[in-house]
Write a protein that holds these residues in place. Sequence first.
Motif, short mmCIF file in Angstrom:
data_model
loop_
_atom_site.label_atom_id
_atom_site.label_comp_id
_atom_site.label_asym_id
_atom_site.label_seq_id
_atom_site.Cartn_x
_atom_site.Cartn_y
_atom_site.Cartn_z
N TYR A 149 0.86 -1.18 0.00
CA TYR A 149 0.00 0.00 0.00
C TYR A 149 0.89 1.23 0.00
O TYR A 149 1.86 1.32 0.75
CB TYR A 149 -0.89 -0.02 1.25
N THR A 181 -0.11 8.11 -1.79
CA THR A 181 -1.24 8.24 -2.72
C THR A 181 -2.50 7.56 -2.22
O THR A 181 -3.59 7.80 -2.75
CB THR A 181 -0.88 7.65 -4.09
N ARG A 197 -3.11 4.33 -2.40
CA ARG A 197 -3.51 3.33 -3.37
C ARG A 197 -2.76 2.02 -3.13
O ARG A 197 -1.65 2.00 -2.59
CB ARG A 197 -3.24 3.83 -4.80
N GLY A 228 -10.56 -2.98 -6.44
CA GLY A 228 -10.44 -1.57 -6.81
C GLY A 228 -10.31 -1.39 -8.31
O GLY A 228 -10.54 -2.32 -9.09
N GLU A 286 -5.50 2.96 -11.63
CA GLU A 286 -5.39 4.40 -11.89
C GLU A 286 -4.13 4.75 -12.66
O GLU A 286 -4.13 5.71 -13.44
CB GLU A 286 -5.41 5.18 -10.57
N TYR A 310 -1.07 1.06 -9.82
CA TYR A 310 -1.60 1.71 -8.63
C TYR A 310 -3.11 1.59 -8.67
O TYR A 310 -3.75 2.04 -9.62
CB TYR A 310 -1.17 3.17 -8.59
N GLU A 353 -6.87 2.10 -6.92
CA GLU A 353 -7.72 2.82 -5.98
C GLU A 353 -8.74 1.84 -5.40
O GLU A 353 -9.55 1.28 -6.14
CB GLU A 353 -8.45 3.97 -6.67
#
Length: 293
Positions: free
Chosen positions: A202, A206, A208, A242, A245, A259, A261
Amino acid sequence: MPSLFRRKRLMIVLVGFIVLVALIGFSIRDRDSLSTPEKFLHDSVGWMQTIFHKPVSLVDNTIENIQDMFGVYEQNEVLKARLSEYKGVIQENQSLRSEIEDLQETLDKSDSLSDYSPVQATVIARSSDRWFEQMTINKGEEHGVEKDMAVMTSDGLIGKIKSVGAFHSTVQLLSGFDRSNKISAWVVREDQDEAFGLIEGYDDETGRLLLEEIKLDEELKPGDTVISSGLGGVFPSNLRIGTVEEVVNDQFGLTQTAYVEPFADLFDINHVMVVDRTVETVDPEDEQEDEAS
């Protein structure tokens, strides 16, 4: 002299009273048009009303516009939630179809990697010094909770069981994951096969997740959905994680890192589901005996 001044004062009062009565009588009678003083007074009052009405009307219209904007925003949020659910169903069906075909061809088994039974739980504590890393729920071994089980909300995966007591358990959140915590995952892409990767950490800056070990020839785009693959042997498949991104090459240029989200809000959590995977593991010796027979 004093009596003269009194008489003059009385005369002025009487004359003023007579003029006032005359004006009142003149103003209340039926007429086709107003007199010049009345027009002036009427226009003056109208201008004053206009001056006060414009800012009041502006404020009133602004409030109505803001209320309308909030109403439109709420409607958009509802529509977005429904669209997200619809996309999730499509992606889940696509993944399930591929999974069933592979299982039937290679293992000839009817058990699905996505089979699980949820254990409902409530968050009862979050440590102030480890708020972003773990929390405590009100279910434990007596409720069927075991170490390393996946934990999720209605939005998506939030972590896994770190330790278990008889009636309470500690949840390791995704925001507290490092390379010792891995989740096997698929990146679901439109009109393409799923791309494999591992959630291995993690990014605190950011907020993310880090999806690593992605092959260089896999083409990922922002908005691609990441779900659990079920291949790790612990988590069931098709748990929503997720959306992609950003995608970058790793420091050695051998694989890609995405990455991601998270779907779920990792910081505002009240109720969770502990995912108890119900699919049975296959004993290699039993499998060999089945093949021999």
